[in-house]
Design a protein around this motif. Structure first.
Motif, PDB file in Angstrom:
ATOM      1  N   GLU A 576       0.838  -1.205   0.000  1.00  0.00           N
ATOM      2  CA  GLU A 576       0.000   0.000   0.000  1.00  0.00           C
ATOM      3  C   GLU A 576       0.873   1.254   0.000  1.00  0.00           C
ATOM      4  O   GLU A 576       0.604   2.221  -0.728  1.00  0.00           O
ATOM      5  CB  GLU A 576      -0.927   0.008   1.218  1.00  0.00           C
ATOM      6  N   GLU A 577       1.916   1.236   0.791  1.00  0.00           N
ATOM      7  CA  GLU A 577       2.822   2.385   0.866  1.00  0.00           C
ATOM      8  C   GLU A 577       3.509   2.646  -0.475  1.00  0.00           C
ATOM      9  O   GLU A 577       3.604   3.791  -0.928  1.00  0.00           O
ATOM     10  CB  GLU A 577       3.877   2.132   1.954  1.00  0.00           C
ATOM     11  N   ILE A 578       3.976   1.573  -1.101  1.00  0.00           N
ATOM     12  CA  ILE A 578       4.652   1.730  -2.402  1.00  0.00           C
ATOM     13  C   ILE A 578       3.649   2.191  -3.464  1.00  0.00           C
ATOM     14  O   ILE A 578       3.956   3.079  -4.279  1.00  0.00           O
ATOM     15  CB  ILE A 578       5.305   0.401  -2.836  1.00  0.00           C
ATOM     16  N   ALA A 579       2.435   1.613  -3.441  1.00  0.00           N
ATOM     17  CA  ALA A 579       1.403   1.983  -4.417  1.00  0.00           C
ATOM     18  C   ALA A 579       1.034   3.461  -4.272  1.00  0.00           C
ATOM     19  O   ALA A 579       0.877   4.182  -5.275  1.00  0.00           O
ATOM     20  CB  ALA A 579       0.171   1.109  -4.239  1.00  0.00           C
ATOM     21  N   ASN A 580       0.902   3.930  -3.035  1.00  0.00           N
ATOM     22  CA  ASN A 580       0.582   5.341  -2.803  1.00  0.00           C
ATOM     23  C   ASN A 580       1.696   6.254  -3.294  1.00  0.00           C
ATOM     24  O   ASN A 580       1.439   7.334  -3.838  1.00  0.00           O
ATOM     25  CB  ASN A 580       0.325   5.579  -1.313  1.00  0.00           C
ATOM     26  N   LYS A 581       2.918   5.805  -3.114  1.00  0.00           N
ATOM     27  CA  LYS A 581       4.080   6.600  -3.538  1.00  0.00           C
ATOM     28  C   LYS A 581       4.031   6.873  -5.045  1.00  0.00           C
ATOM     29  O   LYS A 581       4.383   7.972  -5.495  1.00  0.00           O
ATOM     30  CB  LYS A 581       5.365   5.846  -3.171  1.00  0.00           C
ATOM     31  N   PHE A 582       3.597   5.891  -5.798  1.00  0.00           N
ATOM     32  CA  PHE A 582       3.595   6.024  -7.261  1.00  0.00           C
ATOM     33  C   PHE A 582       2.182   6.213  -7.827  1.00  0.00           C
ATOM     34  O   PHE A 582       1.979   6.106  -9.033  1.00  0.00           O
ATOM     35  CB  PHE A 582       4.255   4.789  -7.891  1.00  0.00           C
ATOM     36  N   ASN A 583       1.215   6.500  -6.928  1.00  0.00           N
ATOM     37  CA  ASN A 583      -0.165   6.723  -7.344  1.00  0.00           C
ATOM     38  C   ASN A 583      -0.670   5.565  -8.223  1.00  0.00           C
ATOM     39  O   ASN A 583      -1.294   5.768  -9.269  1.00  0.00           O
ATOM     40  CB  ASN A 583      -0.282   8.056  -8.104  1.00  0.00           C
ATOM     41  N   ALA A 584      -0.377   4.354  -7.767  1.00  0.00           N
ATOM     42  CA  ALA A 584      -0.719   3.142  -8.530  1.00  0.00           C
ATOM     43  C   ALA A 584      -1.863   2.396  -7.853  1.00  0.00           C
ATOM     44  O   ALA A 584      -2.007   2.445  -6.619  1.00  0.00           O
ATOM     45  CB  ALA A 584       0.497   2.232  -8.626  1.00  0.00           C
ATOM     46  N   PRO A 585      -2.696   1.685  -8.618  1.00  0.00           N
ATOM     47  CA  PRO A 585      -3.797   0.907  -8.021  1.00  0.00           C
ATOM     48  C   PRO A 585      -3.254  -0.319  -7.285  1.00  0.00           C
ATOM     49  O   PRO A 585      -2.215  -0.870  -7.646  1.00  0.00           O
ATOM     50  CB  PRO A 585      -4.640   0.499  -9.219  1.00  0.00           C
ATOM     51  N   ILE A 586      -3.988  -0.752  -6.262  1.00  0.00           N
ATOM     52  CA  ILE A 586      -3.620  -1.968  -5.541  1.00  0.00           C
ATOM     53  C   ILE A 586      -4.865  -2.819  -5.352  1.00  0.00           C
ATOM     54  O   ILE A 586      -5.949  -2.311  -5.093  1.00  0.00           O
ATOM     55  CB  ILE A 586      -2.960  -1.644  -4.171  1.00  0.00           C
ATOM     56  N   PHE A 587      -4.696  -4.124  -5.528  1.00  0.00           N
ATOM     57  CA  PHE A 587      -5.791  -5.079  -5.373  1.00  0.00           C
ATOM     58  C   PHE A 587      -5.389  -6.097  -4.311  1.00  0.00           C
ATOM     59  O   PHE A 587      -4.211  -6.314  -4.040  1.00  0.00           O
ATOM     60  CB  PHE A 587      -6.085  -5.787  -6.689  1.00  0.00           C
ATOM     61  N   TYR A 588      -6.413  -6.751  -3.728  1.00  0.00           N
ATOM     62  CA  TYR A 588      -6.175  -7.731  -2.679  1.00  0.00           C
ATOM     63  C   TYR A 588      -6.774  -9.074  -3.089  1.00  0.00           C
ATOM     64  O   TYR A 588      -7.606  -9.152  -3.993  1.00  0.00           O
ATOM     65  CB  TYR A 588      -6.792  -7.261  -1.352  1.00  0.00           C
TER      66      TYR A 588
END
Length: 594
Positions: A576-588
């Motif tokens: 989540e932290e890395i995804a937020n850093k690059f404004n990227a989507p994350i799925f679970y």
């Protein structure tokens, strides 16, 4: 003139091939055998040797169709008429023979032709017998069956399944018995058969040249002795031939008395279901083959070992495959595993799929190929024209219109300033780099099974969209490119299947490796899909914060998608932290699969 045939019992190795042929001799309703193998591996030798081994059979004397006098329900019209008039049929013993079907055979050559006028007057006598008439009670041998026209193969397989050949012309129908042992051979390198046709062959074996030096040496010696003096060589194996012949006859006589329990029938269904085989024919043929195996071993009850052996012969060619998948191997070990139901946490679960409310385009970012946004370039559909001083492709229609509009007095004069360039539109190509965590932590709670399944679904999607895919695995101290970007997804799929698991989690070094690889394919707008549980413990520098600063200039221009192998609420938050850093989507895990 009778030619000498190499003895069946002198064939070295190829046990599955020999057993498949024997089972068809015991029970022809099994539906024949398809033999796959390279040239020079003894396919034709085995078939001809098998025919020579079989005993003579009783047929109606003078019958064009070799009717069996003991099968009155399958007699041709002439034999039925004779039986009704005289109460008995004249019989004769006749040796089984091989009837060969040429690759160039037409439908009329196979089923026979019919004289309509004569048929109305004389019935069966109007039929000009075809290959199926001669094949009745014999072995129908098709060399290179994969090169035969599909409609001819369908006719053959229909006759083999029903035991009757029906010829219909202009509303007139004539039939005759056509029960034969169907044997087809093919070299897979020359093309495969359609799944529908493959399924119609009862058994299938794949033979390869023997690799054991001692066996190869025996083959050379046997062949040289046979060529030198065939009669003497045959005499050497006469007792073995007679013994095997007697075993086949005994098995045929015992077949009707053999019983297969309800538990073993359920086991057959269980094996077929575990292999994803949908056809019911697979279950029926496996049961018949298991029964024939028991009869061959002079037993009246089928054992579990019979079912396992039958499954090896009856199921392999019926496993459904995607176009890019390598053919699945079925061996004794796999059958044992299916029966024992081991908990295999590392295999791809190909029954899973994406949830309906998760759009593919949403999951994979800007999907390229058929669903992608349109791009302009030198290739594609011509949609409009634009002004330019140096056109690559002149739009003639637009150029003429502009010349007329701007120079109405002399419309036929086209000046450089009138030139218009074609604007073409096409679909963008794409590259997906799958960054897969194969560290030890992924072994827990089937996370690697989930990760490999997601990656496999992406492969399937990419195959349909004709995109390039690369696979990078990270474990231990480094990331490794398992498969360079390619459209040959068989390679990527095989690499995914054979992925090794274990070691630490070098997540950020893997992202750096993916960024370097993506930089070589800028024209394909690379998308990096990271599948991990985020438990990184190996870094480029010393911690995640420092690594993200190093990675930012490399990754900020790329499309990134993160898939957390942990369910939401149980994850540790790193992805989540890395995804937020690059404004990227994350799925679970809970978001993706059902």
């Amino acid at each position: 003139m009778k030619f000498s045939v190499f003895p069946f019992t002198a064939i070295i190795g190829q046990e599955h091939l020999k057993k498949a042929l024997i089972l068809n001799a015991i029970d022809p309703t099994i539906g024949g055998v398809l033999i796959k193998g390279d040239k020079g591996t003894g396919k034709s030798t085995a078939v001809r040797a098998f025919a020579e081994l079989l005993p003579a059979r009783e047929v109606v004397d003078g019958c064009t169709f070799n009717c069996n006098p003991n099968e009155t329900h399958l007699l041709c019209q002439e034999c039925k008429k004779t039986l009704e008039q005289k109460g008995r049929l004249p019989t004769i013993k006749r040796k089984m023979s091989i009837v060969e079907l040429p690759v160039s055979a037409t439908e009329d050559m196979v089923v026979g032709s019919l004289d309509i006028k004569k048929a109305l007057r004389e019935g069966i006598k109007a039929l000009e017998p075809g290959i199926l008439a001669r094949a009745n009670g014999n072995i129908l041998y098709i060399d290179e069956v994969n090169l035969l026209d599909d409609h001819v193969v369908n006719v053959l397989l229909d006759a083999a399944a029903m035991g009757v050949n029906i010829i219909e012309r202009e509303g007139v129908s004539v039939s005759h018995p056509s029960k034969f042992i169907l044997v087809g051979t093919m070299n897979p390198e020359e093309g495969d058969l359609r799944p529908q046709i493959l399924d119609r062959f009862g058994l299938c074996v794949e033979i390869k040249a023997l690799t054991d030096p001692q066996q190869r040496l025996r083959i050379i010696k046997y062949r040289m002795k046979f060529d030198e003096n065939p009669i003497k060589f045959q005499e050497k194996f006469r007792k073995k031939q007679k013994r095997l012949q007697k075993m086949i006859l005994n098995a045929k006589n015992l077949l009707d008395e053999v019983e297969i329990s309800e538990d073993l029938l359920e086991l057959i269904v269980k094996i077929s279901a575990a292999l994803g085989i949908r056809t019911h024919r697979a279950d029926i043929i496996t049961a018949k083959a298991a029964t024939a195996i028991a009869a061959f071993n002079q037993r009246k009850k089928v054992k579990e070992e019979d079912v396992k052996e039958a499954a090896l012969l009856a199921l392999k060619h019926r496993i459904k495959q995607l176009p890019f998948e390598k053919e699945q191997e079925i061996d004794e070990e796999l059958i044992e595993e299916l029966i024992e139901e081991p908990e295999d946490d590392f295999e791809i679960d190909k029954k899973r799929r994406l949830k309906k409310d998760v759009k593919i385009a949403e999951f994979t970012g800007t999907i390229q190929g058929k669903n992608s946004a349109n791009i302009t370039g030198k290739r594609g559909k011509y949609i409009k024209a634009k002004e330019t001083t140096n056109p690559d492709s002149i739009a003639i229609d637009a150029t003429i219109k502009k010349a007329i509009r701007e120079n109405p007095e002399n419309p036929m004069e086209t000046l450089p300033e009138h030139l218009m360039e074609k604007v073409r539109i096409s679909k963008a190509k794409a590259l997906y780099l799958i960054l897969l965590d194969s560290s030890s932590s992924m072994k827990l709670d089937k996370k690697i099974k989930f990760a490999k399944t997601i990656a496999w679904l992406l492969l399937k999607e990419s195959y349909e969209k004709k995109n390039k895919v690369g696979l990078i695995s990270f474990k231990g101290d480094e990331a490794q490119i398992i498969s360079e970007p390619t459209t040959d997804l068989t390679k990527v799929n095989e690499a995914l299947e054979n992925l090794q698991i274990g070691g630490k989690t070098p997540l950020t070094p893997a992202l750096m490796e993916a960024a370097k690889l993506a930089s070589q394919y800028k024209e394909l707008a690379p998308t990096i899909i990271v599948i991990s549980d985020g438990r990184c413990n190996i870094f480029i520098k010393s911690n995640l914060e420092e690594d993200l600063k190093i990675l930012y200039p490399e990754l900020k221009k790329l499309n990134l998608i993160f898939v957390d192998a942990e369910p939401k609420g149980r994850n540790i938050g790193v992805l989540e932290e890395i995804a937020n850093k690059f404004n990227a989507p994350i799925f679970y895990l809970d978001d993706i699969l059902i």
